[in-house]
Design a protein around this motif. Structure first.
Motif, short mmCIF file in Angstrom:
data_model
loop_
_atom_site.label_atom_id
_atom_site.label_comp_id
_atom_site.label_asym_id
_atom_site.label_seq_id
_atom_site.Cartn_x
_atom_site.Cartn_y
_atom_site.Cartn_z
N ASN A 924 48.79 -55.23 0.23
CA ASN A 924 49.44 -55.36 1.53
C ASN A 924 50.40 -56.54 1.56
O ASN A 924 50.26 -57.50 0.79
CB ASN A 924 48.39 -55.55 2.63
N LYS A 925 51.34 -56.48 2.49
CA LYS A 925 52.20 -57.64 2.73
C LYS A 925 51.32 -58.79 3.23
O LYS A 925 50.44 -58.60 4.05
CB LYS A 925 53.25 -57.31 3.80
N VAL A 926 51.54 -59.99 2.70
CA VAL A 926 50.76 -61.16 3.12
C VAL A 926 51.60 -62.01 4.06
O VAL A 926 52.70 -62.43 3.73
CB VAL A 926 50.32 -62.00 1.89
N MET A 927 51.06 -62.24 5.25
CA MET A 927 51.74 -63.05 6.27
C MET A 927 51.12 -64.43 6.30
O MET A 927 49.91 -64.57 6.49
CB MET A 927 51.62 -62.40 7.65
N ILE A 928 51.94 -65.45 6.08
CA ILE A 928 51.44 -66.83 6.09
C ILE A 928 51.97 -67.53 7.33
O ILE A 928 53.17 -67.47 7.63
CB ILE A 928 51.87 -67.60 4.83
N TYR A 929 51.08 -68.20 8.06
CA TYR A 929 51.49 -68.99 9.23
C TYR A 929 51.11 -70.45 9.00
O TYR A 929 49.94 -70.77 8.77
CB TYR A 929 50.81 -68.47 10.50
N LYS A 930 52.12 -71.32 9.04
CA LYS A 930 51.89 -72.76 8.93
C LYS A 930 51.96 -73.33 10.34
O LYS A 930 52.99 -73.21 11.02
CB LYS A 930 52.94 -73.41 8.03
N PHE A 931 50.88 -73.95 10.79
CA PHE A 931 50.84 -74.49 12.16
C PHE A 931 51.27 -75.96 12.14
O PHE A 931 50.65 -76.81 11.49
CB PHE A 931 49.42 -74.36 12.73
N ILE A 932 52.34 -76.24 12.85
CA ILE A 932 52.90 -77.59 12.93
C ILE A 932 52.98 -78.00 14.40
O ILE A 932 53.49 -77.26 15.23
CB ILE A 932 54.32 -77.65 12.32
N THR A 933 52.47 -79.19 14.72
CA THR A 933 52.56 -79.68 16.10
C THR A 933 53.87 -80.42 16.29
O THR A 933 54.19 -81.34 15.53
CB THR A 933 51.38 -80.62 16.41
N ARG A 934 54.61 -80.01 17.31
CA ARG A 934 55.94 -80.59 17.57
C ARG A 934 55.84 -82.07 17.93
O ARG A 934 54.87 -82.52 18.50
CB ARG A 934 56.61 -79.87 18.74
N ASN A 935 56.93 -82.77 17.60
CA ASN A 935 57.08 -84.19 17.98
C ASN A 935 55.93 -85.05 17.48
O ASN A 935 55.50 -85.99 18.14
CB ASN A 935 57.22 -84.34 19.50
N THR A 936 55.40 -84.67 16.30
CA THR A 936 54.35 -85.48 15.68
C THR A 936 54.74 -85.78 14.24
O THR A 936 55.74 -85.29 13.73
CB THR A 936 52.98 -84.75 15.67
#
Length: 976
Positions: A924-936
């Motif tokens: 399957n297609k692999v979806m990667i999500y990188k979570f970044i907090t803004r203004n930090t």
């Protein structure tokens, strides 16, 4: 009187006299009457209201208006008037005849004179007027003369005195300017108004030389001060301007200059040896290059900028001024030529370390002679005479059975120098020695740069009769690199030459006992392993995670069983991978007899090893059973996840180094994690001595690469290790893998979270910035790392640093929302974090809402059960994994989503986490999500990484080396 911008108008400039500041300019717009003439209706224009009249202004007008604003009394006094007096009152105070401030007066005049000069240069084509006493800005027009006027200075010497006066010509006609109410607007250079006409001068004469003659015909120079006046004043005048003389002679010399490059010495700092060690006994001197130009009997240094030079000669009562007109164009061509050759001596002397200086001379001597530039040694060399001829080095490297023979020939002019002598000097960092004719020869710096590595790795031939030196065969890349740069003549077999390009290595048949099919890139890896085996080279198989390092290795071991019946190999790995190797071996090489040497029940008898083809064990067992294991001679020793020995000082690295075998192989997806020393440790295991000893490696490679960003050293290191590292990226070879899509999910902090973040940031910013300004502070990196870690944790959730925190987290809200969405749609997702406490917060939510999940961190006992649960149980959609526990050794192809909850310093480790799902077997297609907090700091770290981590493809940094690379500005930017 207000001027309408809707009616015809014209901009003009007016000159008026300020009671303290002298002549100033002011800008006006004048309304035009019905016949297009200037009317009495006028209005001051400044940069504030200039745009109202934009239709009548060009770019030069805007510039003039701005400069005229800067010369008004309010602007002039603004910075100096610290007591905030009214401008007029301030000026009255500093220009008071008795108590005035001369320094402030000079500063003001310097600024105004600069403005006057710049304004007048831009006045061409504009209308200029004198202002009337009643403030009428167009009282009398001043006509600006386009062409420059010329000045001729006259000297008439007689028995009693010398008369001195200037005459002015404009367009070839003599200008009557004395006793005509003429005045100077600007002195440097002179701009003079005569009969309402404004003149400037071709040679930029100083107005102060004209001012005494506005109302005087000539100046008389008495006989008693004649010599002093001629020496100090007339020589300067003759050098710069046109002078007509009676009573003394002016001789002018015109010729082409001869260029002379003069050498002198300058004591320097202590010299360093080949590896950068300071040698306090020897001072590294510098050679100073000085470019001079010879005109007949007169010589001028290149930095003496005057285009003409004058010397005064006195014989009895007769004076002769010798004026040399320098060819500045020709002089500049010499200066430019030398600058292009890397010697910027055009505007000043230039110093180089002695070895670099003579290296430069050695390289460019013939070119300098063709250009007509002579090299001249100074008499300041303390009686030394340096060799300034051609120095030559030629090195031959020839392949022998198990090594390379190295021969070298060194020549300085007609003298042949023994290679051993030069090698000894190079290794000691010494750069000069005496030739038979008494001249001092200096070893060119390029020899240090080009040959330092190969000379350092040379070994003396044990055969006394042979005078050649040897180079181990695993230094092939170093020899090839020097050959590519035409620095050595290299002779070796065509077969060994193929190691330069993996694609040229011949095909080897797979053993019949190997049960499987290798993809083309895996077959190429197998061919390479077989090639290294023939030459007894060690290798590092460093393919991306998920590309099948295991199966390539098993194919090699199957071949070894066939050709080395009875030989036993040892495979060392983290404990968590042993089960995986057992499964893979049963599948692909069922004919291999395997002993799993682990656990508390293991039988400690190394004689049993001979009954097996392959022994599987862990790094921990190596450390515990070293005495037993090192007394058995293995065929292959293979280290899986070999970054385990990245620290050469660790017990495990020292332990595996004591094991004995015929061949060595290491397997890793990340050959470098923390820094270049990781590389040394692993390379030294597979090919001992390849990169020298630790100390040499630090000086030669680690420090230049990590501290100085030396890209040449990085390239040389890469070339040396390239033949022994097989590294293929997934993007290059695994074209049958499904698409991988990386998304960045930006989260906003909640109000409570932002407050917690700002408190910690303020504390560490003050602490770190104060430490940065403290010389010699050693805990800066620790404080910075601790501060950044806390800020990153708060960007995730403040509970990570403060258990009492009652608020929420913007990132957690986003993660929960996306977890619910993916799971409800039937997708499986891996959730990675390097902070176990962060996973605990997510875990608590899942428990509270009775959502099933698999979990893995360092304390998990049965890893395989968690993997099996996620891979096989459709009801388990979520797998929470800590970075350290789950970064390697997991095959999780059922996952379609990967959530990276926090950014990591090391992009390679991040890639490893992604590869738990994106690997061979994934459909399957692999979806990667990188979570970044803004203004930090998370956002800022990502931006910094892009700039900081482009050093070399394999030299990847984590916290420690990333911190070392940060400048003070970088640190302050992180904490803004």
């Amino acid at each position: 009187m207000k001027v309408s911008a809707d009616q015809p108008f014209e901009i003009i400039y007016s000159l008026f006299s300020h009671e303290y500041l002298g002549l100033l300019f002011e800008s006006f717009v004048i309304q035009l009457d019905e016949k297009g003439r200037l009317s009495l209706a006028h209005q001051n224009i400044s940069h504030v209201n200039a745009n109202e009249f934009a239709s009548g202004l060009d770019e030069v007008d805007y510039q003039l208006i701005k400069m005229m604003d800067e010369m008004q009394q309010d602007a002039v006094t603004k910075k100096l008037n610290t007591k905030k007096l009214k401008p007029k009152e301030y000026l009255r105070k500093i220009y008071d005849e008795k108590t005035g401030n001369k320094v402030s007066q000079e500063m003001i005049e310097l600024k105004l004179e600069g403005l006057r000069s710049r304004i007048l240069e831009k006045m061409k084509g504009k209308r200029l007027f004198e202002m009337a006493n009643d403030g009428n800005p167009i009282w009398r027009e001043i006509f600006i003369m386009e062409e420059p006027a010329s000045v001729l200075f006259h000297f008439r010497r007689n028995e009693e005195n010398t008369h001195y006066f200037p005459t002015i010509k404009y367009q070839g006609e003599r200008l009557e300017w004395q006793y005509r109410n003429a005045y100077l607007i600007c002195n440097q250079p002179a701009w003079m108004v005569v009969d309402n006409h404004l003149y400037h001068f071709a040679k930029g004469e100083d107005g102060k030389k004209l001012m005494p003659f506005l109302n005087k015909k000539f100046i008389v120079i008495p006989k008693k001060v004649e010599q002093q006046y001629y020496q100090k004043f007339v020589t300067q005048l003759v050098a710069s301007f046109d002078v007509y003389a009676k009573g003394f002679e002016i001789k002018v010399e015109r010729s082409l200059p001869s260029a002379v490059l003069s050498l002198s010495d300058l004591p320097g700092a202590p010299k360093a040896d080949l590896f950068g060690n300071k040698n306090a006994e020897e001072e590294e001197e510098k050679i100073v290059f000085d470019l001079k130009f010879q005109y007949g009997n007169y010589a001028f240094r290149s930095e003496e900028s005057a285009s003409n030079n004058v010397e005064l000669e006195q014989e009895g009562d007769n004076y002769t001024f010798h004026k040399v007109i320098r060819d500045v164009v020709k002089e500049k061509s010499y200066g430019d030529y030398l600058k292009d050759l890397g010697l910027p001596v055009k505007s000043s002397r230039f110093a180089l370390e002695k070895s670099k200086a003579f290296g430069w001379i050695n390289t460019h001597k013939e070119s300098l002679e063709e250009m007509g530039i002579k090299i001249q040694q100074s008499s300041t060399f303390k009686g030394k005479r340096y060799f300034i001829g051609h120095a030559q080095i030629s090195v031959e490297v020839n392949e022998n059975i198990d090594w390379f023979d190295v021969n070298a020939l060194i020549k300085f002019g007609i003298y042949k120098i023994p290679f051993a002598k030069i090698r000894k000097l190079l290794l000691q960092g010494k750069s000069e020695f005496e030739l038979p004719n008494g001249e001092i020869a200096v070893i060119p710096d390029s020899w240090f740069v080009n040959y330092s590595e190969i000379f350092a790795f040379l070994e003396d031939n044990e055969n006394v009769e042979e005078k050649t030196l040897r180079l181990k065969k695993h230094h092939i890349a170093l020899a090839q690199e020097l050959q590519n740069s035409n620095l050595v003549q290299l002779t070796m077999s065509r077969k060994l030459e193929k190691l330069r390009d993996f694609s040229q290595i011949e095909e080897y048949d797979l053993p019949e006992t190997f049960k499987g099919t290798l993809r083309p890139y895996q077959k190429a890896g197998y061919n390479w392993l077989r090639f290294l085996n023939e030459y007894r080279f060690g290798g590092c198989l460093a393919d991306d995670m998920g590309l099948g390092k295991t199966v390539q290795t098993l194919a090699l071991l199957a071949h070894e069983k066939k050709v080395s019946e009875g030989a036993t190999s040892l495979l060392v790995m983290p404990t968590s991978l042993i089960y995986n190797w057992e499964l893979e071996a049963k599948k692909f090489t069922p004919g291999l007899k395997i002993l799993t040497y682990t656990g508390t029940q293991r039988i400690k008898d190394n004689s049993r090893f001979a009954n097996y083809d392959l022994v599987l064990t862990s790094y921990g067992i190596i450390r515990l059973d070293l005495e037993l294991l090192k007394n058995f001679y293995f065929n292959y020793i293979i280290l899986d996840e070999s970054q385990a020995i990245k620290n050469p000082g660790s017990i495990i690295a020292k332990s595996v180094g004591e094991l004995n075998c015929r061949h060595k192989l290491i397997l890793t997806g990340t050959p470098v994690e923390n820094g270049t020393m990781d590389l040394w440790s692993q390379m030294n295991f597979i090919n001992s001595g390849l990169l020298g000893n630790q100390n040499m490696f630090k000086k030669q490679f680690l420090q230049p690469i990590e501290k100085k960003n030396d890209m040449d050293k990085a390239a040389k290191l890469h070339a040396m290790i390239k033949p022994f590292i097989m590294r293929r990226l997934k993007t290059q070879v695994a074209t049958d893998l499904p698409e991988k899509v990386i998304n960045v999910k930006y989260s906003s902090m909640t109000e409570d979270q932002e407050k917690a973040y700002e408190e910690v940031k303020s504390y560490y910013r003050e602490k770190i910035v104060s430490e940065l300004s403290t010389p010699g502070a050693k805990n800066q990196q620790f404080t910075l790392l601790r501060g950044l870690t806390q800020l990153r944790q708060i960007a995730n959730h403040p509970k990570l640093t403060n258990k009492e925190y009652e608020g929420d987290s913007g990132k957690l809200d986003d993660v929960i929302h996306m977890l619910k969405s993916t799971a409800s749609e039937g997708h499986k997702v891996l959730v990675f974090s390097q902070f176990v406490r962060h996973l605990a917060i997510v875990k608590a939510y899942l428990d509270e809402n009775q959502i099933k999940y698999a979990y893995l961190d360092g304390s998990t006992k049965d890893r395989q059960a968690q993997v099996t649960s996620f891979q096989g149980d459709d009801s388990v959609k979520i797998f929470l994994i800590s970075l350290k526990a789950g970064g390697v050794g997991l095959n999780l192809t059922k996952a379609e989503y990967v959530f990276l909850l926090d950014p990591w310093w090391n992009p390679a480790v991040e890639a490893q986490a992604i590869d738990r799902a994106h690997r061979i077997g994934q459909e399957n297609k692999v979806m990667i999500y990188k979570f970044i907090t803004r203004n930090t700091v998370e956002e800022k770290i990502m931006a910094l990484q892009e700039r900081k981590m482009a050093l070399a493809g394999e030299l990847i940094s984590t916290e420690e080396s990333f911190m070392k690379s940060l400048s003070k500005n970088d640190i302050e930017a992180l904490l803004e």
